[in-house]
Scaffold this motif. Sequence first.
Motif, PDB file in Angstrom:
ATOM      1  N   ASP A  61       0.701  -1.274  -0.047  1.00 19.33           N
ATOM      2  CA  ASP A  61       0.064  -0.054  -0.011  1.00 19.33           C
ATOM      3  C   ASP A  61       0.801   1.357   0.017  1.00 19.33           C
ATOM      4  N   VAL A  62       2.108   1.084   0.804  1.00 21.02           N
ATOM      5  CA  VAL A  62       2.658   2.452   0.779  1.00 21.02           C
ATOM      6  C   VAL A  62       3.405   2.460  -0.566  1.00 21.02           C
ATOM      7  N   LEU A  63       3.982   1.353  -1.071  1.00 24.75           N
ATOM      8  CA  LEU A  63       4.588   1.452  -2.256  1.00 24.75           C
ATOM      9  C   LEU A  63       3.950   2.047  -3.482  1.00 24.75           C
ATOM     10  N   ARG A  64       2.636   1.429  -3.507  1.00 27.34           N
ATOM     11  CA  ARG A  64       1.827   2.045  -4.536  1.00 27.34           C
ATOM     12  C   ARG A  64       1.277   3.645  -4.339  1.00 27.34           C
ATOM     13  N   HIS A  65       1.396   4.029  -3.063  1.00 21.72           N
ATOM     14  CA  HIS A  65       1.136   5.339  -2.772  1.00 21.72           C
ATOM     15  C   HIS A  65       2.420   6.317  -3.440  1.00 21.72           C
ATOM     16  N   ALA A  66       3.398   5.685  -2.935  1.00 22.17           N
ATOM     17  CA  ALA A  66       4.823   6.380  -3.362  1.00 22.17           C
ATOM     18  C   ALA A  66       4.748   6.506  -4.806  1.00 22.17           C
ATOM     19  N   ALA A  67       4.422   5.409  -5.761  1.00 23.21           N
ATOM     20  CA  ALA A  67       4.406   5.491  -7.134  1.00 23.21           C
ATOM     21  C   ALA A  67       3.393   6.616  -7.641  1.00 23.21           C
ATOM     22  N   ALA A  68       2.475   6.902  -6.768  1.00 23.58           N
ATOM     23  CA  ALA A  68       1.200   8.010  -7.091  1.00 23.58           C
ATOM     24  C   ALA A  68       1.895   9.206  -7.188  1.00 23.58           C
ATOM     25  N   LEU A  69       2.950   9.608  -5.963  1.00 26.78           N
ATOM     26  CA  LEU A  69       3.587  10.601  -5.723  1.00 26.78           C
ATOM     27  C   LEU A  69       4.546  11.184  -6.876  1.00 26.78           C
ATOM     28  N   GLY A  70       5.287  10.135  -7.515  1.00 20.80           N
ATOM     29  CA  GLY A  70       6.254  10.244  -8.529  1.00 20.80           C
ATOM     30  C   GLY A  70       7.234   9.161  -8.700  1.00 20.80           C
ATOM     31  N   PRO A  71       8.020   9.242  -9.732  1.00 22.71           N
ATOM     32  CA  PRO A  71       9.084   8.155 -10.070  1.00 22.71           C
ATOM     33  C   PRO A  71      10.110   8.207  -8.923  1.00 22.71           C
ATOM     34  N   ASP A  72      10.626   9.296  -8.549  1.00 23.02           N
ATOM     35  CA  ASP A  72      11.724   9.141  -7.526  1.00 23.02           C
ATOM     36  C   ASP A  72      11.209   8.745  -6.215  1.00 23.02           C
ATOM     37  N   GLU A  73       9.957   8.876  -5.799  1.00 19.67           N
ATOM     38  CA  GLU A  73       9.674   8.453  -4.613  1.00 19.67           C
ATOM     39  C   GLU A  73       9.306   6.878  -4.656  1.00 19.67           C
ATOM     40  N   ALA A  74       8.985   6.478  -5.934  1.00 17.66           N
ATOM     41  CA  ALA A  74       8.465   4.967  -6.114  1.00 17.66           C
ATOM     42  C   ALA A  74       9.977   4.386  -6.072  1.00 17.66           C
ATOM     43  N   ARG A  75      10.956   5.102  -6.841  1.00 16.91           N
ATOM     44  CA  ARG A  75      12.161   4.086  -6.633  1.00 16.91           C
ATOM     45  C   ARG A  75      12.731   4.052  -5.270  1.00 16.91           C
ATOM     46  N   TYR A  76      12.617   5.153  -4.702  1.00 17.14           N
ATOM     47  CA  TYR A  76      13.224   4.886  -3.274  1.00 17.14           C
ATOM     48  C   TYR A  76      12.624   4.140  -2.370  1.00 17.14           C
ATOM     49  N   VAL A  77      11.235   4.062  -2.232  1.00 13.77           N
ATOM     50  CA  VAL A  77      10.602   3.346  -1.529  1.00 13.77           C
ATOM     51  C   VAL A  77      10.766   1.790  -1.958  1.00 13.77           C
ATOM     52  N   GLU A  78      10.863   1.634  -3.469  1.00 15.37           N
ATOM     53  CA  GLU A  78      11.033   0.161  -3.852  1.00 15.37           C
ATOM     54  C   GLU A  78      12.246  -0.342  -3.279  1.00 15.37           C
ATOM     55  N   ALA A  79      13.134   0.496  -3.329  1.00 13.52           N
ATOM     56  CA  ALA A  79      14.638   0.143  -3.066  1.00 13.52           C
ATOM     57  C   ALA A  79      14.692  -0.429  -1.824  1.00 13.52           C
ATOM     58  N   ALA A  80      14.168   0.478  -0.922  1.00 15.84           N
ATOM     59  CA  ALA A  80      14.213   0.200   0.587  1.00 15.84           C
ATOM     60  C   ALA A  80      13.321  -1.018   0.893  1.00 15.84           C
ATOM     61  N   PHE A  81      12.221  -1.394   0.338  1.00 16.39           N
ATOM     62  CA  PHE A  81      11.244  -2.520   0.225  1.00 16.39           C
ATOM     63  C   PHE A  81      12.000  -3.723   0.053  1.00 16.39           C
ATOM     64  N   THR A  82      12.937  -3.609  -1.146  1.00 21.03           N
ATOM     65  CA  THR A  82      13.645  -4.925  -1.791  1.00 21.03           C
ATOM     66  C   THR A  82      14.595  -5.143  -0.449  1.00 21.03           C
ATOM     67  N   ALA A  83      15.264  -4.110  -0.004  1.00 19.75           N
ATOM     68  CA  ALA A  83      16.273  -4.370   1.222  1.00 19.75           C
ATOM     69  C   ALA A  83      15.396  -5.101   2.268  1.00 19.75           C
ATOM     70  N   HIS A  84      14.248  -4.418   2.649  1.00 17.82           N
ATOM     71  CA  HIS A  84      13.681  -5.127   3.854  1.00 17.82           C
ATOM     72  C   HIS A  84      13.090  -6.578   3.655  1.00 17.82           C
ATOM     73  N   GLU A  85      12.928  -6.997   2.386  1.00 19.57           N
ATOM     74  CA  GLU A  85      12.295  -8.311   1.991  1.00 19.57           C
ATOM     75  C   GLU A  85      13.559  -9.257   2.162  1.00 19.57           C
ATOM     76  N   VAL A  86      14.658  -8.898   1.611  1.00 18.55           N
ATOM     77  CA  VAL A  86      15.998  -9.563   1.539  1.00 18.55           C
ATOM     78  C   VAL A  86      16.282  -9.937   3.297  1.00 18.55           C
ATOM     79  N   GLU A  87      16.283  -8.762   3.917  1.00 18.37           N
ATOM     80  CA  GLU A  87      16.590  -8.735   5.401  1.00 18.37           C
ATOM     81  C   GLU A  87      15.706  -9.871   5.944  1.00 18.37           C
ATOM     82  N   ALA A  88      14.524 -10.112   5.731  1.00 13.76           N
ATOM     83  CA  ALA A  88      13.262 -10.642   6.204  1.00 13.76           C
ATOM     84  C   ALA A  88      13.289 -12.240   5.865  1.00 13.76           C
TER      85      ALA A  88
END
Length: 223
Positions: A61-88
């Motif tokens: 839900d946060v990633l989809r909202h970030a994408a609605a805000l703009g490409p930079d927001e989407a890219r930063y949030v997606e990169a952090a999301f991927t890092a947290h998934e790998v950590e998990a």
Amino acid sequence: MTAADLLAQARVLLLDFDGPVCSVFAGIPASVVADQLRGILADGGHVELPENVATSADPFDVLRHAAALGPDEARYVEAAFTAHEVEAIPTAAPAHGAHGLIEAWHASGRPLAIVSNNSAAAISVYLDLYNLRPAVDTVSARTGSDVALLKPSPHLLRQAITMLDVTPADCVFVGDSMSDIEAAHAAGVPALGYANKPGKHARFVAAGADAITETLAGLVPVS
């Protein structure tokens, strides 16, 4: 049709990851990850979020909202999301019967693909952690911040079908969410609903799943 019958007549297994293979956030709750992603947005000045995003426990839900805000927001949030998934992944809990299903399917000589909204990086770590990579022919998963490519879009299923050079009718897709059923139908692939939580069975019936199962164990005979 039963789940076993549907799998018996399929030539290719397409398998969702979070749910049918494992619980990615069993050790690090998804709500914690969602909070951390909201922190990324706050660092960028986005502190006023819609109520459904501000309170959601779902990182998507946060990633989809970030994408609605703009490409930079989407890219930063997606990169952090991927890092947290790998950590998990080291604390992810395998779904009961999932590894047996993957190994039995591979032993039957039929192709298998993981098709997931989770990051390809996290799935790769999981496959290596449990030595499942030899049993998985390909992975079609999130590799960027374009949320339009994620399920319920059929994009990831169609990508897996192309990678394996098969037809939708050859396949069956096992998923645990309504978006999985929707994506399968949009791609022309029979859908097997994995009802791993109370209430899902009725929702899969309403969504028109071709078969439903509450367990993955023993669905494919060991050859």
